[in-house]
Design a protein around this motif. Structure first.
Motif, PDB file in Angstrom:
ATOM      1  N   GLU A 120       0.943  -1.148   0.461  1.00 27.80           N
ATOM      2  CA  GLU A 120       0.146  -0.282  -0.199  1.00 27.80           C
ATOM      3  C   GLU A 120       1.027   0.929   0.586  1.00 27.80           C
ATOM      4  N   ILE A 121       0.783   1.433  -0.631  1.00 28.56           N
ATOM      5  CA  ILE A 121       1.127   3.388  -1.125  1.00 28.56           C
ATOM      6  C   ILE A 121       0.335   3.905  -0.768  1.00 28.56           C
ATOM      7  N   ARG A 122       0.958   4.952   0.183  1.00 27.68           N
ATOM      8  CA  ARG A 122      -0.131   6.108   0.317  1.00 27.68           C
ATOM      9  C   ARG A 122       1.461   7.844   0.732  1.00 27.68           C
ATOM     10  N   VAL A 123       0.658   8.574  -0.552  1.00 30.51           N
ATOM     11  CA  VAL A 123       0.942  10.010  -0.519  1.00 30.51           C
ATOM     12  C   VAL A 123       0.697  10.745  -0.391  1.00 30.51           C
ATOM     13  N   LEU A 124       0.835  12.251   0.605  1.00 34.54           N
ATOM     14  CA  LEU A 124       0.615  13.568   1.021  1.00 34.54           C
ATOM     15  C   LEU A 124       1.155  14.382   0.098  1.00 34.54           C
ATOM     16  N   ASN A 125       0.178  15.098   0.013  1.00 35.90           N
ATOM     17  CA  ASN A 125      -0.189  16.082  -0.845  1.00 35.90           C
ATOM     18  C   ASN A 125      -0.349  17.255  -0.025  1.00 35.90           C
ATOM     19  N   LEU A 126       0.839  18.546   0.235  1.00 36.27           N
ATOM     20  CA  LEU A 126       0.790  19.732   1.347  1.00 36.27           C
ATOM     21  C   LEU A 126       0.647  20.483   0.337  1.00 36.27           C
ATOM     22  N   PHE A 127      -0.873  20.831   0.273  1.00 42.64           N
ATOM     23  CA  PHE A 127      -0.847  22.585  -0.338  1.00 42.64           C
ATOM     24  C   PHE A 127      -1.498  22.063  -2.025  1.00 42.64           C
ATOM     25  N   THR A 145      -3.405  11.856   0.841  1.00 44.14           N
ATOM     26  CA  THR A 145      -4.423  12.247   1.634  1.00 44.14           C
ATOM     27  C   THR A 145      -3.726  13.881   0.928  1.00 44.14           C
ATOM     28  N   HIS A 146      -4.386  14.165   0.616  1.00 48.62           N
ATOM     29  CA  HIS A 146      -5.145  15.815   0.080  1.00 48.62           C
ATOM     30  C   HIS A 146      -5.708  16.768   1.162  1.00 48.62           C
ATOM     31  N   VAL A 147      -4.529  18.057   1.450  1.00 47.54           N
ATOM     32  CA  VAL A 147      -4.990  18.641   2.250  1.00 47.54           C
ATOM     33  C   VAL A 147      -4.725  19.750   1.996  1.00 47.54           C
ATOM     34  N   ASP A 148      -5.381  20.944   1.906  1.00 46.73           N
ATOM     35  CA  ASP A 148      -5.315  22.289   1.823  1.00 46.73           C
ATOM     36  C   ASP A 148      -6.085  22.932   3.026  1.00 46.73           C
ATOM     37  N   ALA A 149      -6.095  24.307   2.791  1.00 45.25           N
ATOM     38  CA  ALA A 149      -6.078  25.360   3.807  1.00 45.25           C
ATOM     39  C   ALA A 149      -7.315  26.325   3.496  1.00 45.25           C
ATOM     40  N   SER A 150      -7.744  25.579   2.135  1.00 40.70           N
ATOM     41  CA  SER A 150      -8.925  26.384   1.638  1.00 40.70           C
ATOM     42  C   SER A 150     -10.066  25.404   1.317  1.00 40.70           C
ATOM     43  N   LYS A 151     -11.685  25.636   1.934  1.00 39.72           N
ATOM     44  CA  LYS A 151     -12.644  24.954   1.861  1.00 39.72           C
ATOM     45  C   LYS A 151     -12.909  24.822   0.559  1.00 39.72           C
ATOM     46  N   GLY A 152     -12.586  26.219  -0.454  1.00 39.31           N
ATOM     47  CA  GLY A 152     -13.245  25.796  -2.118  1.00 39.31           C
ATOM     48  C   GLY A 152     -12.590  25.118  -2.562  1.00 39.31           C
ATOM     49  N   ARG A 172      -8.219  10.702   1.316  1.00 38.24           N
ATOM     50  CA  ARG A 172      -8.279  11.628   2.254  1.00 38.24           C
ATOM     51  C   ARG A 172      -8.496  13.186   1.993  1.00 38.24           C
ATOM     52  N   TRP A 173     -10.252  13.439   2.104  1.00 38.07           N
ATOM     53  CA  TRP A 173      -9.781  15.350   1.539  1.00 38.07           C
ATOM     54  C   TRP A 173      -9.619  16.041   2.808  1.00 38.07           C
TER      55      TRP A 173
END
Length: 293
Positions: A120-127, A145-152, A172-173
């Motif tokens: 299982e390959i897990r990637v973290l995408n910041l911003f 895992t996709h992370v961004d401070a903007s809800k839009g 994961r959004w």
């Protein structure tokens, strides 16, 4: 320079601080401060654009429409579908030069899966913005895992995933502050095989504090080290800040990642081919740490 290739996007011509681009069937003219040369602008599409982004002397700007511009339209690259729309500050929702990095991450993920299909390959995408890099990793078989401070922006990324037929893939959004999220992931003991980091060059935090990439980047990359697995695949760092050369970014990744993980570091400008001249327009820099061969 690493050059992105497209069918649905074309950088037609550049000159006098502007670029003429084709996004599917839509022609746009956008400003670019790096375009310090002049052009004869002989291509008739300069006069046939749907809209031009006009900068304001007081900051920001606005779109000046010459033809009816869709509220939303789509372009594709391979199996990926991107929903575009004219945004404030000249953007459309996709940075086409980043396609070279989407291809890179997808290739590394597929190679790792071929070597060990059960991994299982897990990637973290910041911003993570509107999710193009997230989609590329998902399509290649990674859990992201996709992370961004903007809800839009996160909602936009979810819509791109749905349009690409990837809505049911493991993802994961998260609408969150990237630094605080990584700090919590360290406490939770979560780990990732790859990290993609595309931080803004400049901005302000929720308390009004000023964010300058040159001042914050070392600490941000250092913070992420504990959330990498023992044998990670890649760490990708993007920058649009002219004050950060590819060599500086490569050195930063080298001093932080190589002592712990070994591997190799590379860095270069990324760009787009210009149809009118056959030359390439630089559009930023990317540094990559990889596990090596």
């Amino acid at each position: 320079m690493r050059i992105a290739d497209w069918n649905d996007y074309e950088l037609i011509d550049t000159g006098s601080g502007e670029r003429l681009e084709r996004w599917g069937d839509i022609l746009l003219i956008r400003p670019d401060p790096q375009i310090i040369w002049k052009s004869d602008k002989k291509d008739p599409r300069w006069k046939n654009a749907h809209a031009r982004y006009r900068r304001s002397n007081t900051g920001g700007g606005r779109w000046e429409a010459y033809k009816k511009l869709p509220d939303v339209w789509k372009i594709t690259r391979g199996p990926l579908v991107f929903r575009l729309k004219p945004m404030g500050f000249k953007h459309t929702g996709v940075f086409p030069e980043q396609a070279v990095n989407w291809d890179y991450t997808a290739a590394r993920i597929r190679a790792a899966k071929k070597k060990d299909p059960a991994r299982e390959i897990r990637v973290l995408n910041l911003f993570g913005y509107t999710g193009a890099a997230t989609l590329a990793c998902m399509e290649a078989g990674a859990a992201v895992t996709h992370v961004d401070a903007s809800k839009g922006m996160v909602q936009w990324a979810r819509e791109n995933a749905a349009a690409s037929g990837l809505a049911e893939r493991p993802v994961r959004w998260l609408v969150d502050d990237c630094l605080k999220f990584v700090q919590r992931e360290i406490r939770r003991g979560n780990h990732y095989d790859g990290i993609i980091m595309d931080p803004p060059s400049y901005g302000r935090g929720p308390g009004g504090e000023v964010w300058k990439l040159e001042e914050q980047l070392y600490g941000l990359v250092e913070l992420c080290l504990p959330v990498l697995t023992e044998n990670p695949l890649f760490f990708i760092l993007n920058s649009y800040t002219t004050g950060l050369s590819p060599s500086v970014m490569a050195y930063l990744l080298g001093v932080l990642l190589k002592p712990r993980f070994g591997g190799a570091v590379s860095a270069d400008e990324i760009g787009l081919p210009v149809t009118a001249t056959g030359l390439a327009l630089p559009c930023g820099s990317t540094a990559i740490w990889s596990e090596g061969e």
